[in-house]
Structures are given as C-alpha cells and as structure tokens.
Design a protein around this motif. Structure first.
Motif, short mmCIF file in Angstrom:
data_model
loop_
_atom_site.label_atom_id
_atom_site.label_comp_id
_atom_site.label_asym_id
_atom_site.label_seq_id
_atom_site.Cartn_x
_atom_site.Cartn_y
_atom_site.Cartn_z
N ARG B 268 0.84 -1.19 0.00
CA ARG B 268 0.00 0.00 0.00
C ARG B 268 0.89 1.26 0.00
O ARG B 268 0.66 2.20 -0.76
N GLU B 269 1.91 1.20 0.85
CA GLU B 269 2.83 2.33 0.95
C GLU B 269 3.62 2.49 -0.36
O GLU B 269 3.81 3.61 -0.84
N LEU B 272 1.48 4.11 -2.88
CA LEU B 272 1.36 5.54 -2.57
C LEU B 272 2.56 6.31 -3.12
O LEU B 272 2.41 7.38 -3.72
N HIS B 273 3.72 5.75 -2.94
CA HIS B 273 4.94 6.40 -3.45
C HIS B 273 4.95 6.41 -4.97
O HIS B 273 5.34 7.41 -5.58
N LEU B 274 4.50 5.30 -5.57
CA LEU B 274 4.49 5.24 -7.04
C LEU B 274 3.52 6.27 -7.62
O LEU B 274 3.79 6.89 -8.64
N ILE B 275 2.39 6.46 -6.95
CA ILE B 275 1.41 7.45 -7.40
C ILE B 275 1.98 8.87 -7.27
O ILE B 275 1.69 9.75 -8.07
N LYS B 336 4.93 -4.23 -11.20
CA LYS B 336 4.47 -3.70 -12.48
C LYS B 336 3.00 -4.01 -12.71
O LYS B 336 2.27 -3.23 -13.32
N ARG B 337 2.56 -5.17 -12.24
CA ARG B 337 1.18 -5.61 -12.46
C ARG B 337 0.18 -4.95 -11.52
O ARG B 337 -1.01 -5.12 -11.68
N GLN B 338 0.67 -4.26 -10.54
CA GLN B 338 -0.22 -3.73 -9.51
C GLN B 338 -1.16 -2.64 -10.02
O GLN B 338 -0.81 -1.86 -10.89
N ASN B 339 -2.38 -2.65 -9.44
CA ASN B 339 -3.30 -1.53 -9.66
C ASN B 339 -3.16 -0.65 -8.41
O ASN B 339 -3.69 -0.95 -7.36
N TYR B 340 -2.41 0.43 -8.58
CA TYR B 340 -2.01 1.21 -7.42
C TYR B 340 -3.21 1.81 -6.67
O TYR B 340 -3.25 1.83 -5.45
N SER B 341 -4.18 2.32 -7.45
CA SER B 341 -5.31 2.97 -6.77
C SER B 341 -6.15 1.95 -6.00
O SER B 341 -6.65 2.22 -4.92
N LEU B 344 -4.62 1.18 -2.70
CA LEU B 344 -4.87 2.20 -1.67
C LEU B 344 -6.23 1.99 -1.01
O LEU B 344 -6.43 2.29 0.15
N ARG B 345 -7.16 1.45 -1.77
CA ARG B 345 -8.50 1.22 -1.21
C ARG B 345 -8.56 -0.04 -0.35
O ARG B 345 -9.12 -0.03 0.72
#
Lengths: 222, 350
Positions: B268-269, B272-275, B336-341, B344-345
């Motif tokens: 999650r963190e 957040l940094h990638l966003i 790379k495959r992550q859905n960052y948003s 966060l949820r």
C-alpha cells in the motif's frame, strides 16, 4: 495546463468476463476549471479520475496533457508529471499509519526537485494552510478522520500541483469537516488550477462555478 | 537514491520483528550449513589426501607390556628407516633456562616436502621461531648446533593430524638413524610412538612387509591403515554438493517467503509512493536496501559469533547476491502488475 480526453475507454478483463469501466469519454479541462464527477457506484468515475492522473494504464483512446499524448511519455517523464503536476486526494486518506504527519506529507517531495533541507519548511507551510502545523510530528494513527483527510490534502498540495484530483474526498467525513476540507481544496484551486472531484454527495462538494458531470455505465451523460 | 536507501532502513525499523526473525533464521541456517558442510568437506579432503598420499600409515595397538628383545626391535626399526621410510617421536628435552622443550625426533629418510630447509647433515637441528635465541642443544651429553630457524609452519605439523604451531618446538632430524644411540631400549612409550608414526613409501612393498613382520610381536599389533571412505561416508560425500545446493536453495526460498510477507504488508505504501512520482527503481532500491542491511547485520553478527569466518565472506556475498537477485526478479514484475489505486483502497494485495 490543459487536459484533453478523446474517446477514452477502459475495459477490465478477467478470465471469464470483461467489464467496461469507462466508455468513449470525451472531456476537456483548462486552467481554472472545477469539475465534479457524479454517478452511481461502478459508473466509472474513479477509473476516469485515475486515467487523468496517469495512475491507470492500458486504456484506449487519446489522452493529451498540455498537448502531449500521455501514452507516448516515457516511464520517468510520466513519474515526473505525476509528481509535479498532479495532487491526489483519496477517500480513505491513503496515509502511512506508522508514520508522522511530516513523513506522510513529504512523500511527493522525495521524488521532486525540492532540496532535502527545504522539506520541513515546505511541509510546515502546507500544514499551515490546512491548520495542522502543530501536529507535524504526530503519528497519523492518533488523529481523527477529519484531521487525516487534511493531512492527505496537505500531501496533495505540498508540491504545488496544477491539477488536483480528489476521489470522494468527503466520503468518510461529517458535514462540517467535509465543508472545511472542500474549502481548502477550492481555495487552493482558485483560477489558475484544475480541480476534478469524484463524489456521491454533490451537495457537500458543489461550489459556485463548478461544472457537474454525470457518469452512467462508463459514459458521460448529457 | 539516498531517500530510497533511507526509506529501506526505515522499513527495517518498522518491520523490526520480521527483521529480527530473519536474522535469527539466517544465523541458524548458516550455522547448520557451515558446520555440516565444513565437517563433511574436511572428511572428503582427508579421504582424497589419503588416496593421493605416497606414504602408507599404520594402525598400532599395544597388546603386551614390552617387546621380547627391545634392542633388536629398535635395530630393526633403524634398518627400516634407512630408505623410503621415516618416523618420529615426541619427547620433552630439559633446557636449563627455559624449562621443558617440546621436541620431535624424526628418524629416517624424510620426504623433502616436510621441511623446506635442505637437510644435508646426518643430524639436523631445527627450532621454531619462538626459540630463535637457542644456538645449540645438548642431547645425551653431546652438543649440536642449531642449523636453522623455522619460519611459519612446516608440513610436519600435519603428520599426525595435529595442526600445531611450530613456534616453540625443536626438531631433531636424523637421516641415517641408529635409534639405539638416541632412544633407551627401556623406553617402550617411544618405541610405540615410532611404530605408530611410521610411514613407508607405498611403492616399497618389501619394506612394508619387513616392517610388519618386525613389529608384529607380542608387544604391538600393527595393521595397514584402512582407507577412510567406507560405503556410508562415500554415500554421504557423493551427495554433499547437491545437499549444499538444496540447503542454499531452501535458504533462498525461505528468504523469499519471509520478505514477500514484508512486501505484501508494505504494498500500500509502495503504491502511494508510485502514485506520487516514485519509479519502480526507487522501490527496488528501497527493498534491496532492506535486504542488504539485514543481511549485513546477520553477517556481522555471524562474524562476531565466529559462525562465519572472514575468509568465507566471498561465499556469503555470493549467497546474499543470489537471494537479492531472486527476490528482485520476483518483485519487479509483481509491482508492475499492480493496480495502485486499488491497493490504496483495499490495503493492497500482491
């Protein structure tokens, strides 16, 4: 700063099914625009916001930021834009619970041009705007919901972005705190910046001059 | 980059229990790996050394009180050591000023590899560097000048599998021995030592037969030393290399599993940094720092506790680099495959 979305479509694919989250969306935003995106759950509001914020990849259509097509940007440039151009506010605050207010707010500064020695001053400055300067060294896990959302806003504003993207910024707040939070966002956005808000609760976030867009089944209505 | 390194170090503090568990795991693993492989490799080396040796050794057991004809016994030994064979005994010589001196009396045709110094005289006296002040020694009332001071160890120290330092030892090497001139026929202990420490050149079969015939009396029972590689040991040693590989792979696998847990917790963190403008490289540096610091701490403790020897550091550097590369190989595509948003949820799922 100008945003142009042309024929943007986003389809989520899983093994058995496909879900169209955003379907053929055309939208333009320029400096000073305040846009509120409303709609039912699953209407594609957050996905659209994430596409604008370059968080969402793999979409169809053309998205230009200040005339440059985002898809053509290299990874490093895209990260730089996410850092300098956008300020993100999320419904569930998206804070690092173990860390202090200072540690949370300075995250965007870590990847920008601001010198390390100026971090604290910049964080203090933005915390003053959200009236949390006295909590700079407090752990966010010890703060109330309203305070946390203000920390999240401070983090969004610390790099002085030109576009603010807020996804349900008042979703977890009471009426009074929600109004305070929205005041801070509108005050920052003024006439030079773009503010895009996704919400269920139009009444709480609407201000004079804000344009409302309704989404349904991934499409912009009307 | 400095920020990423600092965040990696901060992660260790935030995940201190996980880090501690890993350090303990690593040290335990290293202790098992090091002690097991070390002893097995020593065994293996010993067997190989034994196979490669030119000289034959003997197993000696005392079965009687004394030889029937001690003088004849020593005379026969003297004959054996004239060529292609040698032996030694360990005695204490009394020195007036410095007390008892650890002395090895070596009889016979000593292989050149045992002493670097060329031995030309019939009686050569060598002393360890700690006794460099000694100029001459007296044995049986006869004075002998010291021929040479040994610098460092000699191969001699490995003769009886004792890795002793030669610093404070005296070596008397007698190339054409008349043992009776040096050893009293009543000194049965020295006789036993000489037989036990006898080595005969493998190709000189006649001498070996003669030796066994002479010494196998009612006093001693002497047999040719059995080769060490019995079937069991041979089986273990055959699989030592694959065993080591399996241990290392399980070490890497456990590391990956433990640290995958850390990534899951912090995804999650990271999102957040990638966003907010971080590159995957930044996250990569951060995670690698987390690894490297923990591994350095583990290695440091290992060295401090003596589990890890300094000369083995290259092995650990290799192992740790392997662990990092494997983990990096797993981490990068996952991130790379992550859905960052979404992370966060939902708190993040990797």
């Amino acid at each position: 700063m100008k945003i142009d979305l042309n024929g943007i479509t986003k389809i989520y694919k899983s093994e058995n099914m496909q879900t169209t989250a955003v379907a053929d969306v055309n939208l333009s935003m320029a400096e000073g625009d305040k846009i509120i995106i409303i709609g039912e759950s699953g209407a594609g509001k957050s996905t659209l916001l994430n596409i604008i914020g370059c968080i969402e990849r793999d979409y169809e259509g053309k998205y230009c930021l200040d005339g440059t097509e985002v898809r053509t940007l290299k990874r490093k440039k895209k990260a730089q834009i996410m850092n300098e151009v956008f300020g993100f506010v999320f419904q569930e605050y998206a804070l690092v619970e173990d860390d202090t207010v200072y540690e949370n707010v300075k995250i965007p500064l870590l990847y920008g041009e601001v010198r390390k020695s100026d971090y604290r001053a910049r964080v203090k400055e933005v915390l003053e705007k959200v009236q949390l300067e006295q909590y700079i060294d407090k752990k966010v896990s010890e703060m109330s919901g309203g305070q946390r959302q203000r920390v999240a806003i401070a983090r969004a504003l610390v790099n002085r972005p030109s576009i603010i993207l807020a996804d349900e910024p008042t979703g977890a707040l009471d009426k009074k705190t929600a109004e305070e939070v929205m005041d801070i966002l509108y005050e920052y956005a003024d006439e030079k910046r773009i503010l895009a808000i996704v919400t269920h609760d139009l009444q709480r976030v609407k201000r004079e001059g804000a344009k409302v867009i309704k989404m349904e089944h991934g499409k912009i209505q009307g | 980059m400095l920020n990423d390194i600092w965040l990696g170090i901060k992660d260790i503090w935030n995940e201190k229990w996980l880090a501690l568990c890993y350090i303990l795991f690593f040290l335990n693993m290293m202790f098992i790996v090091v002690s097991t492989t070390d002893s097995l490799y020593r065994e293996k080396m010993e067997i190989e050394q034994q196979k490669a040796q030119d000289y034959k050794k003997f197993e000696t057991y005392v079965i009687g009180m004394q030889p029937e004809q001690p003088e004849e016994f020593l005379k026969n030994l003297s004959d054996i050591y004239q060529k292609n064979a040698f032996s030694y005994c360990h005695v204490q010589l009394q020195a007036k000023t410095i007390g008892a001196l650890d002395t090895y009396i070596v009889f016979g045709d000593v292989p050149k590899k045992l002493f670097e110094k060329k031995l030309e005289k019939n009686v050569s006296i060598l002393v360890g560097s700690g006794l460099a002040q000694i100029r001459e020694i007296t044995v049986n009332g006869k004075k002998y000048k010291v021929d040479s001071v040994i610098k460092g160890d000699t191969e001699f120290t490995t003769l009886d599998n004792a890795t002793e330092f030669t610093d404070n030892k005296v070596f008397i090497i007698i190339s054409e021995p008349q043992i009776l001139e040096w050893v009293s026929p009543e000194n049965y202990d020295v006789m036993y030592q000489l037989v036990k420490n006898t080595q005969i050149l493998s190709k000189d079969k006649d001498r070996e037969t003669q030796f066994l015939r002479n010494v196998n009396t009612g006093f001693l029972d002497v047999k040719k030393e059995k080769p060490k590689d019995t079937e069991e040991i041979a089986f273990i040693l055959k699989f030592i290399d694959p065993f080591l590989v399996i241990i290392l792979l399980s070490c890497m696998l456990c590391t990956t599993l433990i640290l995958n847990g850390m990534i899951k917790k912090r995804i999650r963190e990271f999102s957040l940094h990638l966003i907010h403008g971080a590159l995957l490289t930044d996250i990569f540096i951060r995670v690698v720092t987390f690894f490297v610091v923990i591994l350095l701490i583990s290695t440091g403790i290992g060295i401090f506790l003596g589990i890890i020897q300094l000369e083995e550091l290259w092995f650990y550097a290799l192992l740790e680099t392997g662990i990092i590369l494997i983990f990096a190989g797993i981490l990068t595509p996952k991130l790379k495959r992550q859905n960052y948003s979404l992370n966060l949820r939902d708190g993040g799922v990797i």
